[in-house]
Design a protein around this motif. Structure first.
Motif, mmCIF file in Angstrom:
data_model
loop_
_atom_site.group_PDB
_atom_site.id
_atom_site.type_symbol
_atom_site.label_atom_id
_atom_site.label_comp_id
_atom_site.label_asym_id
_atom_site.label_seq_id
_atom_site.Cartn_x
_atom_site.Cartn_y
_atom_site.Cartn_z
ATOM 1 N N ASP A 229 10.883 3.067 -7.418
ATOM 2 C CA ASP A 229 11.674 4.162 -7.991
ATOM 3 C C ASP A 229 11.569 5.423 -7.122
ATOM 4 O O ASP A 229 12.567 6.117 -6.898
ATOM 5 C CB ASP A 229 11.196 4.475 -9.412
ATOM 6 C CG ASP A 229 11.725 3.476 -10.441
ATOM 7 O OD1 ASP A 229 12.609 2.675 -10.081
ATOM 8 O OD2 ASP A 229 11.255 3.510 -11.592
ATOM 9 N N VAL B 23 10.410 8.605 -13.110
ATOM 10 C CA VAL B 23 9.854 7.461 -12.416
ATOM 11 C C VAL B 23 8.799 6.777 -13.273
ATOM 12 O O VAL B 23 8.790 5.562 -13.434
ATOM 13 C CB VAL B 23 9.243 7.903 -11.062
ATOM 14 C CG1 VAL B 23 8.426 6.789 -10.442
ATOM 15 C CG2 VAL B 23 10.346 8.333 -10.098
ATOM 16 N N ALA C 54 17.173 6.267 -8.416
ATOM 17 C CA ALA C 54 16.352 6.622 -9.564
ATOM 18 C C ALA C 54 16.389 8.124 -9.761
ATOM 19 O O ALA C 54 16.847 8.871 -8.925
ATOM 20 C CB ALA C 54 14.905 6.160 -9.322
#
Length: 338
Positions: A289, A28, A21
């Protein structure tokens, strides 16, 4: 000698989605579902272990990026005792909608199987959010003790352990921990029979090995490496199916011929089952994430973890698999709370 356990893997490996991520909190947050009006106050992460422990360090690694993603302060609160079960019970009973917990394997899987008096039920009272880190354990041997081979060869070590029978002892952080159940499984797989000696935590186990009270133990990789560098023990083999990136120079026990044996410790976030589903979904996506950002992956690695960042469903599957596998060890080795 413990009777052999029916052939099956002790651990089902979780398939982890690839990819990283974005490194910043904004990226996020954009991946998570919207929850209007939440969070309305400080979010608490309860940890059932003391400040400075591995679970505590992991929780604090996530606290700052989680606060950035949620736009609200996040604090870590330590509720220590009973192998993390006091903290787990506090999370299970939280009703403020802003409390989650950082847990180790046992709190989310076999706590109730080992001790029916545990006041919460992991399957009923806690909702999975994300599996965030996994690690094998390392079989370690004492240095300079009678009958303990002087080298790190796993086959020679296990042969010596079989010859020693119950004259050898092994240490763990307590009854029902992964180190305990894993060694009992190893006993069944290899025919060794050391006596179990529980301690408050892994550091105390390592100290006892250095002091000559124990001949062997399953330890986390970072602790095992530090103790080996200090000349206090030797690393024999890792409990993963193959070599681990956390200790790539250490062979797996499978390479030494130990069959049907795979074991990992892990940590994860979970919430009270009464937390609204939309909030849980947002937290699950956000935490997963964060776990996959390069900065957090590196911090986790330095703490001795391979970062994961699973979905809530992925963690639920892991909980069910480990509960079944470790439950089999508990039943067949007749392990109870002491």
């Amino acid at each position: 000698m413990p009777r052999p356990i029916a052939a099956r893997r002790a651990l089902l490996t979780l398939a982890v989605a690839a990819g990283l991520a974005g490194a910043c909190g904004v990226a996020v947050a954009q991946n998570a579902p919207a929850t209007p009006g939440w969070p309305a106050k400080t979010v608490r992460i309860i940890v059932g272990f003391p400040p400075g422990s591995s679970p505590d360090l992991t929780a604090r690694t996530f606290a700052e990026p989680l606060a950035q993603a949620l736009g609200q302060s996040v604090i870590v609160e330590n509720k220590v005792g009973a192998g993390g079960n006091i903290g787990a019970d506090a999370v299970a009973k939280a009703t403020d909608g802003h409390t989650i917990g950082l847990f180790i394997n046992g709190n989310l899987t076999i706590a109730k199987l080992i001790n029916p008096q545990v006041p919460y039920d992991p399957a009923r009272d806690l909702a999975p959010l994300s599996l965030i880190g996994v690690s094998p354990l390392v079989l370690t041997a004492a240095v300079g003790q009678k009958d303990v081979p002087a080298d790190g060869d796993a086959r020679a070590f296990l042969a010596a352990a079989r010859g020693a029978g119950d004259r050898w002892s092994y240490g763990t952080p307590g009854v029902g921990t992964v180190g305990h159940l894993g060694t009992e499984l190893l006993k069944a797989r290899t025919g060794i029979d050391p006596l179990h000696v529980p301690y408050p935590g892994y550091p105390q186990v390592a100290t006892a090995m250095g002091g000559g009270q124990l001949q062997m133990a399953l330890l986390p990789p970072a602790l095992a490496l530090a103790q080996e560098r200090a000349g206090k023990l030797r690393r024999i083999g890792v409990t993963s199916a193959g070599r681990s990136t956390l200790a790539p120079e250490v062979p797996s026990l499978a390479e030494a011929g130990v069959q049907d044996f795979e074991l990992e410790i892990w940590n994860a976030f979970a919430a009270p089952a009464n937390m609204p589903a939309a909030v849980r979904a947002r937290l699950s996506a956000t935490i997963a994430d964060i776990a996959r950002t390069p900065a957090v992956r590196e911090k986790m690695f330095q703490q001795g973890w391979q970062a994961v960042g699973s979905s809530a469903e992925g963690l639920a599957n892991r909980m069910r698999a480990d509960t079944a596998a470790m439950g089999q060890v508990i039943r067949e080795q007749k392990i109870t709370a002491q």
